[in-house]
Structure formats: C-alpha cells, structure tokens
Design an enzyme around this catalytic site. Sequence first.
Site, PDB file in Angstrom:
ATOM      1  N   GLU A 105       0.885  -1.180   0.052  1.00  0.00           N
ATOM      2  CA  GLU A 105       0.045   0.146  -0.017  1.00  0.00           C
ATOM      3  C   GLU A 105       1.036   1.043  -0.033  1.00  0.00           C
ATOM      4  O   GLU A 105       0.509   2.344  -0.534  1.00  0.00           O
ATOM      5  CB  GLU A 105      -0.951   0.065   1.115  1.00  0.00           C
ATOM      6  CG  GLU A 105      -2.251   1.081   0.913  1.00  0.00           C
ATOM      7  CD  GLU A 105      -3.262   0.771   2.228  1.00  0.00           C
ATOM      8  OE1 GLU A 105      -4.289   1.053   1.780  1.00  0.00           O
ATOM      9  OE2 GLU A 105      -2.926   0.578   3.373  1.00  0.00           O
ATOM     10  N   HIS A 111       7.186 -27.458   2.716  1.00  0.00           N
ATOM     11  CA  HIS A 111       6.517 -28.583   2.086  1.00  0.00           C
ATOM     12  C   HIS A 111       5.452 -27.801   1.149  1.00  0.00           C
ATOM     13  O   HIS A 111       4.725 -28.642   0.649  1.00  0.00           O
ATOM     14  CB  HIS A 111       5.841 -29.333   3.135  1.00  0.00           C
ATOM     15  CG  HIS A 111       6.856 -29.737   3.994  1.00  0.00           C
ATOM     16  ND1 HIS A 111       7.385 -31.063   3.967  1.00  0.00           N
ATOM     17  CD2 HIS A 111       7.260 -29.255   5.414  1.00  0.00           C
ATOM     18  CE1 HIS A 111       8.226 -31.410   4.941  1.00  0.00           C
ATOM     19  NE2 HIS A 111       8.205 -30.391   5.774  1.00  0.00           N
ATOM     20  N   LYS A 117     -12.667   2.269  -3.298  1.00  0.00           N
ATOM     21  CA  LYS A 117     -13.961   2.702  -2.616  1.00  0.00           C
ATOM     22  C   LYS A 117     -15.138   3.447  -3.475  1.00  0.00           C
ATOM     23  O   LYS A 117     -16.250   3.266  -3.444  1.00  0.00           O
ATOM     24  CB  LYS A 117     -13.504   3.640  -1.303  1.00  0.00           C
ATOM     25  CG  LYS A 117     -12.585   3.002  -0.226  1.00  0.00           C
ATOM     26  CD  LYS A 117     -12.174   4.071   0.713  1.00  0.00           C
ATOM     27  CE  LYS A 117     -11.232   3.346   1.652  1.00  0.00           C
ATOM     28  NZ  LYS A 117     -10.723   4.220   2.580  1.00  0.00           N
TER      29      LYS A 117
END
Length: 545
Positions: A351, A382, A510
């Site tokens: 950000e 793994h 937004k």
Amino acid sequence: MTKLTQQDAWAQLEAQAAKLPHMRELFEADPQRFDKMSLSACGLLLDYSKNRADEQTLEQLFKLAKSAGLSDKIHAMFDGEIINNTEKRAVLHTALRAEADEVILVDGQNIVPEVKQTQAKMAKFVEAVTSGEWKGYTGKAITDIVSIGIGGSFLGPKIVTQALRPYWNPALKCHFVANVDATSLCEKLRLVDPETTLFVMSSKSFGTQETLTNTLSAKAWFLKNGGTQVDIAKHFVAVTSNVAKATEFGMDADNIFPMWDWVGGRYSLWSAIGLPIALLIGMDNFYQLLAGAKSMDKHFVEAPLEQNMPVIMGLFSLLYGNFYQAQSHVVLTYDHYLRGLPAYFQQLDMESNGKSVTLNGDNVDHATGPVIWGGEGTNGQHAYHQLLHQGTALIPADFILPLQSHNPLGEHHVQLASNCFGQTQALMQGRTFDEALAELDGSSQSQEEKALIAKHKVMEGNKPSNTLLMDKLTPETLGALIALYEHRTFVQGAIWDINSFDQWGVELGKTLGNDVLARLQSDEEAKALDASSNALINLFRRGHL
C-alpha cells in the site's frame, strides 16, 4: 536533481549485477563475511551476508542512498515536515512512540502532550475493563472484545495480539471483524455473550463502509439479544475523529478515543487503534511495544547509513527489484505466533510503495514496490519453498526466528531452527550437477538414468536472504521488528522519490464500489457501466446463474 536511473551509482550497480560472483565464491573468498555483514540493534540481529553483494556493491548502494538525500528525508519525516505531498500531511506515527519531554510540532502545536493524554485515557479504560470495574448492562464483567475495523485499523491490532498470545489476560478473549461479508461477523457473534461483550469500533470518519455496516449489525444483534439503546455506552466504544457521529450512535463521549490526520492507517497500531492490543496484553506491555519501536526509531535516525538496519534491508530490496528484476519478496516467520506478520508487512509495503509516479508527478522509469508474501516455517518448506529453490524467478527472502521459544518442548525448537538455517544455506549454496551425481553413487541406476536425475536435482543457489534473530519474542522485540519494516519501506520510497503515504488506488476502489452498490440496490437493470460490470450486477440481482 539528476534522475535516479541516471546516477553514477545506478550504472555501477547495473554493471556489477551482471558480473558478481556466485555467493558460494564470496563466502569461500572471505571467512569473515558474516562478521562483516551482520548487525545488531534494538534486540535484533540482522545477518545480511547471504545477499548478492560484495564491498563494491554495498559502496554503490550507500552512494545511491546519499545521492537521493536519504538522511535528510529521514529527518524531514521525524521533524513533522509535510512529506505526504498529495494530502498535505505530516507523517508522524513515530510521534506515537515519543518520550513525554519531546517536542514535535504540527501546525505550530506540540502534539506530544495530546498523544500522552490519549495514552493515559487508554490506560484508565484498560484498567477499568481488566479489573472488572467496567460492567456490562447486567452487571457482569467483560469477557470478550470484538474489534471492528478494516485495513490498518484491523490488521495491525490483529497481528500484534496474535503475536503476543503468551501475554494475554486469561480473563479476556479478542475477536476481529473486518470483511463486510456477513459470515465474518456472524461467526464471531456466535462465540460471544451480549452481556459480557465489548465492541471496539475503529474508523477515523465513523463512516467507512465495511466498518459502519458491521458496527450497525453488531448493534442490532446487541439490541435483539437483551440490550437497550441506553446500554450501548457500556458495550460500544470508538476510535474515531468524528465524535458527533459516535455519540449519536449511543457511545459515551468519555469512551471515544481520538485519531489524527498525521497517522496513516497502516501505521496506526501504536495509537488508540491499538486499544484491543492494550486490553488483551495490558497497558504496561503496550508501553513496552512502543518502547521497542522507539528504540528502532532512534537507531534509524542516529546510525550511519552503513550501520543502519532499516537502510540496509531497504537497499537490498531495492537492489533485487531494480537490478535483478525480482518482482516479489517472501517473508518467512519461524515462530507460530508470528504467522500473521507476512500479511501485515504485505499491506505495509504494497500500500505504501505500490506507486508509479514520483512526488512531482513524473512517471517512474524503474520498478517500485514488489509483491510481498510469505508464511510460517516449516509449513512453507513443504509447499512454495520448491519454487524458491528451483523456480525461474528470483525471490529474495527474509527469515525471522526467535532463539528461545515460549513453549519449549523436547527437540521442537532446535528442529525449527535447524530448518530455518538450513533453508538459508540451501538457497545460498544450491547443488551443482557434480554434487547431485555424486549423491547417486551406489544406486542401481544406469549412468544415463543417474545423469538425468542429477539434472533434476541441480539447484542454482545464489538465492538471497536476510536472517533476523531475536532472543525471544516479547512486546519490545516485536515493536522493534515492526518499526524496522516500517522504516525499511520508507527507505525504498524515499530513494525512488515516490509518496509512500497516500493510497489513491484504494480510494478509487471505494468510490467505484459505492457506485456499484447504488446500482445493486436499484430496481432498474444496469446499463450505464461497461458490458462486463452491467452483466455481473444483473446476475447478482437475479440471484442465480
């Protein structure tokens, strides 16, 4: 000022990247490499010897930092200058860690007294809740905290409380809600009792869509399950700048904690946003968290660039992104309590430095922020470590390990450490064809089969990593570690000459999200947007494919 990519140090680093020997050779040539390329500060040890660098590389990296005016930019941030130029704001999360006698000015006013007043208010509130003095509407003590926020007001407190699990008050539990997906809230509400639950709502505007929606739904649940409007003040508190909206909601003005424009969300856990942390681990431990960060602030400001931990880490990340085309950086935490840190550092870095124009608005002509990702050791060994060892992409790695465990059990911790150190060695050293072939000696396979398998077992090595150690994970060492990554992120942005403290991409999301919401709530068929968005909106409103 000369453009970054036209600096002499930039050209030197490009040339060196093409001809630097393999790290195996660098270690063989200098038995003192670890001593020369490790650094201790603030309870942390950084081993940066397993990086693609020799003395010339380091010299040019520091030269690049100096030509970018890094030292002056560091002081400008700490002095409260307006370094967030697009929003005309100072950047002073560091003031939240300041000593009481410091003077830090914003608009001519010393902000330290207000910070200390807020901390004192937090301490009083924490004591009331943890002592049992604070009662719910039926006279019972609080047993559960539900923290409602999004972004920095959610992730920081969640990761810190998770990391400091050994310091929790055993009488309290904390639950975090961020996503507007109702499942997130509903699953948490199933775990708590309205009579003994305290909601902490964190939103600067008291209007952030996800946070407000979740808070209103929590309020409705509370009222449905025995509480009344009068009881709201005993079960809801806020961290916000909008006192009027919070009091209208039903909160007591005495239980509203302030936020400031000079603290960005992703840097806010040190503020009253950290109230859930303080409630869970106690105010004394919260102060230790601040003290650890403060020690790293002091180191960052005072240490020469050549012995400065955040500077060194930031420069190496820049080196790989700009001169080796690395597009991601992995953070590997060898401590279960630290399993959430990669996500926190992901938000912090991406950000902040996911930008493509300079402070002056010019398009950058080089790579900026990488993708930050990672997970918990040894689980990753793994899974995705295979790509680190034998994939075609260069992915620098940070390994983080406390030397002592909060849960010493048999050989567990020594095995954990052996895996951590073994991975850094394997990434650096690799395995040659001859070494792989020699390992197959004595097998019944033909020479042709052995040669084929050996080719598949070859690992180039020369994969860079940092190793960060601490004696033990404590509030203080965690504070120093988080501040280290904050400042590492700043170093890169300062050298790239970008604004690490705005987030216009987030803001656009937004805005468009609100526009789409209005269309989803409309009775009219969506037509005004692009064909894809219109179709998706109409499918959602229909409720089936």
